[in-house]
Design a protein around this motif. Structure first.
Motif, PDB file in Angstrom:
ATOM      1  N   CYS A 278     173.093 -11.005  24.797  1.00  0.00           N
ATOM      2  CA  CYS A 278     171.637 -10.828  24.721  1.00  0.00           C
ATOM      3  C   CYS A 278     171.206  -9.556  25.455  1.00  0.00           C
ATOM      4  O   CYS A 278     170.386  -8.775  24.954  1.00  0.00           O
ATOM      5  CB  CYS A 278     170.926 -12.045  25.321  1.00  0.00           C
ATOM      6  SG  CYS A 278     171.035 -13.543  24.325  1.00  0.00           S
ATOM      7  N   GLU A 279     171.761  -9.352  26.645  1.00  0.00           N
ATOM      8  CA  GLU A 279     171.362  -8.191  27.439  1.00  0.00           C
ATOM      9  C   GLU A 279     171.895  -6.892  26.831  1.00  0.00           C
ATOM     10  O   GLU A 279     171.291  -5.834  27.019  1.00  0.00           O
ATOM     11  CB  GLU A 279     171.857  -8.337  28.884  1.00  0.00           C
ATOM     12  CG  GLU A 279     171.228  -7.376  29.877  1.00  0.00           C
ATOM     13  CD  GLU A 279     169.721  -7.576  30.034  1.00  0.00           C
ATOM     14  OE1 GLU A 279     169.031  -6.613  30.426  1.00  0.00           O
ATOM     15  OE2 GLU A 279     169.236  -8.701  29.778  1.00  0.00           O
ATOM     16  N   ARG A 280     172.991  -6.970  26.105  1.00  0.00           N
ATOM     17  CA  ARG A 280     173.492  -5.768  25.451  1.00  0.00           C
ATOM     18  C   ARG A 280     172.458  -5.198  24.485  1.00  0.00           C
ATOM     19  O   ARG A 280     172.313  -3.981  24.357  1.00  0.00           O
ATOM     20  CB  ARG A 280     174.798  -6.059  24.718  1.00  0.00           C
ATOM     21  CG  ARG A 280     175.440  -4.794  24.121  1.00  0.00           C
ATOM     22  CD  ARG A 280     176.822  -5.068  23.587  1.00  0.00           C
ATOM     23  NE  ARG A 280     176.792  -5.978  22.440  1.00  0.00           N
ATOM     24  CZ  ARG A 280     177.890  -6.436  21.833  1.00  0.00           C
ATOM     25  NH1 ARG A 280     179.083  -6.100  22.288  1.00  0.00           N
ATOM     26  NH2 ARG A 280     177.784  -7.248  20.795  1.00  0.00           N
ATOM     27  N   ASP A 281     171.721  -6.067  23.820  1.00  0.00           N
ATOM     28  CA  ASP A 281     170.655  -5.593  22.933  1.00  0.00           C
ATOM     29  C   ASP A 281     169.585  -4.842  23.724  1.00  0.00           C
ATOM     30  O   ASP A 281     169.024  -3.851  23.233  1.00  0.00           O
ATOM     31  CB  ASP A 281     170.024  -6.773  22.187  1.00  0.00           C
ATOM     32  CG  ASP A 281     170.956  -7.385  21.150  1.00  0.00           C
ATOM     33  OD1 ASP A 281     171.893  -6.676  20.713  1.00  0.00           O
ATOM     34  OD2 ASP A 281     170.765  -8.564  20.793  1.00  0.00           O
ATOM     35  N   VAL A 282     169.300  -5.301  24.938  1.00  0.00           N
ATOM     36  CA  VAL A 282     168.324  -4.621  25.789  1.00  0.00           C
ATOM     37  C   VAL A 282     168.843  -3.230  26.172  1.00  0.00           C
ATOM     38  O   VAL A 282     168.104  -2.235  26.131  1.00  0.00           O
ATOM     39  CB  VAL A 282     168.035  -5.454  27.050  1.00  0.00           C
ATOM     40  CG1 VAL A 282     167.100  -4.695  27.997  1.00  0.00           C
ATOM     41  CG2 VAL A 282     167.443  -6.804  26.673  1.00  0.00           C
ATOM     42  N   VAL A 283     170.116  -3.150  26.541  1.00  0.00           N
ATOM     43  CA  VAL A 283     170.723  -1.875  26.926  1.00  0.00           C
ATOM     44  C   VAL A 283     170.739  -0.915  25.735  1.00  0.00           C
ATOM     45  O   VAL A 283     170.437   0.279  25.871  1.00  0.00           O
ATOM     46  CB  VAL A 283     172.140  -2.102  27.473  1.00  0.00           C
ATOM     47  CG1 VAL A 283     172.846  -0.774  27.721  1.00  0.00           C
ATOM     48  CG2 VAL A 283     172.076  -2.914  28.763  1.00  0.00           C
ATOM     49  N   LEU A 284     171.085  -1.431  24.558  1.00  0.00           N
ATOM     50  CA  LEU A 284     171.097  -0.588  23.363  1.00  0.00           C
ATOM     51  C   LEU A 284     169.697  -0.078  23.026  1.00  0.00           C
ATOM     52  O   LEU A 284     169.529   1.065  22.604  1.00  0.00           O
ATOM     53  CB  LEU A 284     171.667  -1.370  22.182  1.00  0.00           C
ATOM     54  CG  LEU A 284     173.174  -1.639  22.236  1.00  0.00           C
ATOM     55  CD1 LEU A 284     173.575  -2.627  21.142  1.00  0.00           C
ATOM     56  CD2 LEU A 284     173.960  -0.348  22.105  1.00  0.00           C
ATOM     57  N   GLU A 285     168.698  -0.915  23.238  1.00  0.00           N
ATOM     58  CA  GLU A 285     167.322  -0.489  22.988  1.00  0.00           C
ATOM     59  C   GLU A 285     166.916   0.603  23.975  1.00  0.00           C
ATOM     60  O   GLU A 285     166.209   1.553  23.614  1.00  0.00           O
ATOM     61  CB  GLU A 285     166.376  -1.679  23.088  1.00  0.00           C
ATOM     62  CG  GLU A 285     164.934  -1.371  22.694  1.00  0.00           C
ATOM     63  CD  GLU A 285     164.809  -0.890  21.242  1.00  0.00           C
ATOM     64  OE1 GLU A 285     163.881  -0.108  20.973  1.00  0.00           O
ATOM     65  OE2 GLU A 285     165.642  -1.280  20.398  1.00  0.00           O
ATOM     66  N   GLU A 286     167.359   0.476  25.218  1.00  0.00           N
ATOM     67  CA  GLU A 286     167.079   1.513  26.215  1.00  0.00           C
ATOM     68  C   GLU A 286     167.726   2.834  25.809  1.00  0.00           C
ATOM     69  O   GLU A 286     167.116   3.904  25.935  1.00  0.00           O
ATOM     70  CB  GLU A 286     167.613   1.071  27.583  1.00  0.00           C
ATOM     71  CG  GLU A 286     167.268   2.009  28.712  1.00  0.00           C
ATOM     72  CD  GLU A 286     167.732   1.504  30.065  1.00  0.00           C
ATOM     73  OE1 GLU A 286     167.722   2.305  31.018  1.00  0.00           O
ATOM     74  OE2 GLU A 286     168.123   0.322  30.166  1.00  0.00           O
ATOM     75  N   LEU A 287     168.952   2.757  25.291  1.00  0.00           N
ATOM     76  CA  LEU A 287     169.637   3.961  24.822  1.00  0.00           C
ATOM     77  C   LEU A 287     168.894   4.583  23.644  1.00  0.00           C
ATOM     78  O   LEU A 287     168.680   5.803  23.594  1.00  0.00           O
ATOM     79  CB  LEU A 287     171.076   3.615  24.441  1.00  0.00           C
ATOM     80  CG  LEU A 287     171.913   4.736  23.821  1.00  0.00           C
ATOM     81  CD1 LEU A 287     172.015   5.925  24.754  1.00  0.00           C
ATOM     82  CD2 LEU A 287     173.304   4.213  23.457  1.00  0.00           C
ATOM     83  N   ARG A 288     168.480   3.751  22.678  1.00  0.00           N
ATOM     84  CA  ARG A 288     167.763   4.280  21.506  1.00  0.00           C
ATOM     85  C   ARG A 288     166.419   4.876  21.912  1.00  0.00           C
ATOM     86  O   ARG A 288     165.983   5.892  21.354  1.00  0.00           O
ATOM     87  CB  ARG A 288     167.570   3.159  20.484  1.00  0.00           C
ATOM     88  CG  ARG A 288     168.887   2.699  19.837  1.00  0.00           C
ATOM     89  CD  ARG A 288     168.730   1.386  19.120  1.00  0.00           C
ATOM     90  NE  ARG A 288     170.016   0.864  18.675  1.00  0.00           N
ATOM     91  CZ  ARG A 288     170.300  -0.432  18.560  1.00  0.00           C
ATOM     92  NH1 ARG A 288     169.375  -1.340  18.859  1.00  0.00           N
ATOM     93  NH2 ARG A 288     171.491  -0.817  18.155  1.00  0.00           N
ATOM     94  N   TYR A 289     165.783   4.259  22.895  1.00  0.00           N
ATOM     95  CA  TYR A 289     164.505   4.794  23.376  1.00  0.00           C
ATOM     96  C   TYR A 289     164.708   6.182  23.975  1.00  0.00           C
ATOM     97  O   TYR A 289     163.897   7.098  23.777  1.00  0.00           O
ATOM     98  CB  TYR A 289     163.915   3.851  24.422  1.00  0.00           C
ATOM     99  CG  TYR A 289     162.594   4.304  24.989  1.00  0.00           C
ATOM    100  CD1 TYR A 289     161.403   4.096  24.293  1.00  0.00           C
ATOM    101  CD2 TYR A 289     162.534   4.937  26.233  1.00  0.00           C
ATOM    102  CE1 TYR A 289     160.184   4.524  24.816  1.00  0.00           C
ATOM    103  CE2 TYR A 289     161.323   5.364  26.754  1.00  0.00           C
ATOM    104  CZ  TYR A 289     160.158   5.151  26.040  1.00  0.00           C
ATOM    105  OH  TYR A 289     158.959   5.576  26.563  1.00  0.00           O
ATOM    106  N   SER A 290     165.801   6.358  24.730  1.00  0.00           N
ATOM    107  CA  SER A 290     166.071   7.665  25.330  1.00  0.00           C
ATOM    108  C   SER A 290     166.285   8.728  24.264  1.00  0.00           C
ATOM    109  O   SER A 290     165.949   9.904  24.467  1.00  0.00           O
ATOM    110  CB  SER A 290     167.284   7.593  26.261  1.00  0.00           C
ATOM    111  OG  SER A 290     168.488   7.440  25.519  1.00  0.00           O
ATOM    112  N   LEU A 291     166.838   8.326  23.122  1.00  0.00           N
ATOM    113  CA  LEU A 291     167.086   9.282  22.041  1.00  0.00           C
ATOM    114  C   LEU A 291     165.796   9.721  21.354  1.00  0.00           C
ATOM    115  O   LEU A 291     165.819  10.650  20.543  1.00  0.00           O
ATOM    116  CB  LEU A 291     168.050   8.671  21.015  1.00  0.00           C
ATOM    117  CG  LEU A 291     169.469   8.399  21.522  1.00  0.00           C
ATOM    118  CD1 LEU A 291     170.282   7.635  20.495  1.00  0.00           C
ATOM    119  CD2 LEU A 291     170.162   9.706  21.895  1.00  0.00           C
ATOM    120  N   ASP A 292     164.681   9.080  21.675  1.00  0.00           N
ATOM    121  CA  ASP A 292     163.373   9.521  21.197  1.00  0.00           C
ATOM    122  C   ASP A 292     162.674  10.461  22.182  1.00  0.00           C
ATOM    123  O   ASP A 292     161.557  10.904  21.930  1.00  0.00           O
ATOM    124  CB  ASP A 292     162.461   8.308  20.941  1.00  0.00           C
ATOM    125  CG  ASP A 292     162.840   7.561  19.669  1.00  0.00           C
ATOM    126  OD1 ASP A 292     163.404   8.197  18.763  1.00  0.00           O
ATOM    127  OD2 ASP A 292     162.586   6.351  19.601  1.00  0.00           O
TER     128      ASP A 292
END
Length: 405
Positions: A112-126
């Motif tokens: 579950c938390e991996r999805d949060v980390v991946l979202e943080e990574l995708r947000y940084s790419l914006d």
């Protein structure tokens, strides 16, 4: 302490607040390359608790007592801190010690938390500024793990397993790698006794796959990278030079002083010429980031694409001026005072002091935290000229340019 853990304590009898800041030598640089992002991901998972403390219990406990907590991960460290009333440290520090030393890393919470980390990574790419900085570090560092993003790589994050993270945790979250800074309204004997009780039950050590940190070779030319990014109006220009590590502290602090001379405030050299007078940039800044190994000196500008070449040339010329002509006495005095005042303002609260001591002790030793003003005051114009010649070659640097699509 007897188990190898380090306590740094400062008693501030006039404050009712205490900050406990736990620093771990377990940043992104010690990850095996295929485990990229593990250190930051583990930072998230620490707050999922232990066998005895379930997910969310730690946060609720701190908040119910009026405190606050947070964490951060860098290349050289991870750290976890809580702020609480002095009377409540005995009720909160044991919880922090438990989740740090006995992290459970439950499988369901992991995925579950991996999805949060991946979202943080995708947000940084914006974020075009994050993209520009990451492009610069990947261009700058050819061998050192400093080139890798702290947030990791999406493809590799999807391959991580709970068992790998448990291995990483049990390898590195051991007493010899941990410094606890306790600053505020608690006496030393009470702080020491409480720490002994709260940080004694470490996990059985494990052993991760090996990680390698190769020495970074010097830059011998200009390394360039360019990216096109949609939905931005201005270009980003980022230039970087390799600086010394903590073993050459006078040179490092000299680069800190040079950074503010170049681009800190309306009267600094680059801001005055490029923004105020010629209006070639919307903004420009310079910074020096002290790191354990090779540090990073950067100059970053926000500008229209048509001015990129001119701005790069002017920055090169300003570097040459630093190399060939001593800084004037008035300029030197002004920016020394600025840095010394900034240091004073950064030591006003228990949290700032704990962070300062923990950072320096993690990358070198805590004593360095208090010598900054004196070392800045000792620098003279000839020191800065030598340092500029040694580290800031105008024909040897890395540059990344982000252009609008």
């Amino acid at each position: 302490m007897a188990n190898g853990l380090t306590l740094i304590h400062q008693y501030l009898p006039t404050t009712p607040v205490v900050v406990a800041d736990v620093w771990v030598r377990a940043g992104a640089t010690i990850e095996p390359e295929e485990w990229s992002g593990m250190a930051h991901f583990l930072e998230h998972m620490i707050f999922k608790g232990s066998k005895r403390i379930g997910p969310g219990v730690f946060d609720r406990t701190i908040e119910n007592l009026g405190g606050s907590t947070n964490a951060a991960t860098s290349h050289d460290y991870a750290h976890f801190f809580l702020t609480t009333a002095a009377d409540y440290l005995k009720d909160t520090l044991p919880y922090l010690g438990e989740i740090l030393l006995q992290a459970e890393i439950p499988e369901h919470e992991f995925y579950c938390e991996r999805d949060v980390v991946l979202e943080e990574l995708r947000y940084s790419l914006d974020d075009p500024d994050w993209i520009a900085f990451q492009a610069l570090t990947e261009t700058m560092y050819q061998n050192h793990p400093y080139k890798r993003p702290i947030l990791g790589d999406e493809g590799l994050l999807l391959q991580h397993t709970p068992n790998q993270m448990r291995c990483f945790h049990r390898t590195h979250y051991q007493p010899q790698n941990i410094t606890v800074c306790i600053v505020g309204g608690i006496a030393e004997d009470k702080a020491f006794t409480l720490l002994e009780k709260s940080f004694r039950n470490f996990s059985t050590p494990s052993e991760c796959p090996p990680h390698f940190i190769d020495a970074e070779p010097p830059l011998i030319d200009v390394r360039r990278s360019e990216l096109y990014v949609p939905r931005i109006e201005e270009a980003r220009l980022s230039m970087g030079w390799l600086g010394p590590g903590v073993d050459q502290l006078q040179d490092a602090f000299g680069l800190d002083l040079i950074s503010v001379i170049l681009a800190s405030g309306r009267n600094s050299r680059l801001v005055r010429e490029l923004r105020e007078e010629k209006q070639l940039v919307l903004d420009i800044s310079s910074s020096f980031s002290l790191q354990k190994d090779s540090s990073l000196f950067t100059i970053s500008a926000w500008l229209e694409t048509g001015f990129l070449e001119s701005v790069e040339e002017i920055i090169q010329e300003k570097i040459r001026q630093l190399q060939n002509y001593p800084v004037t006495p008035g300029e030197l005095a002004r920016y020394k005072k600025m840095l010394c005042h900034d240091y004073i303002f950064s030591t006003e609260t228990p949290g700032q002091l704990a962070g300062l001591y923990g950072y320096y002790h993690t990358i070198a030793n805590a004593e360095l935290a208090v010598i900054y003003p004196e070392m800045i005051k000792c620098l003279d114009a000839w020191d800065l000229q030598r340092i500029a010649n040694q580290y800031l070659a105008p024909e040897r640097y890395a540059i990344s340019i982000i252009r609008p699509c």
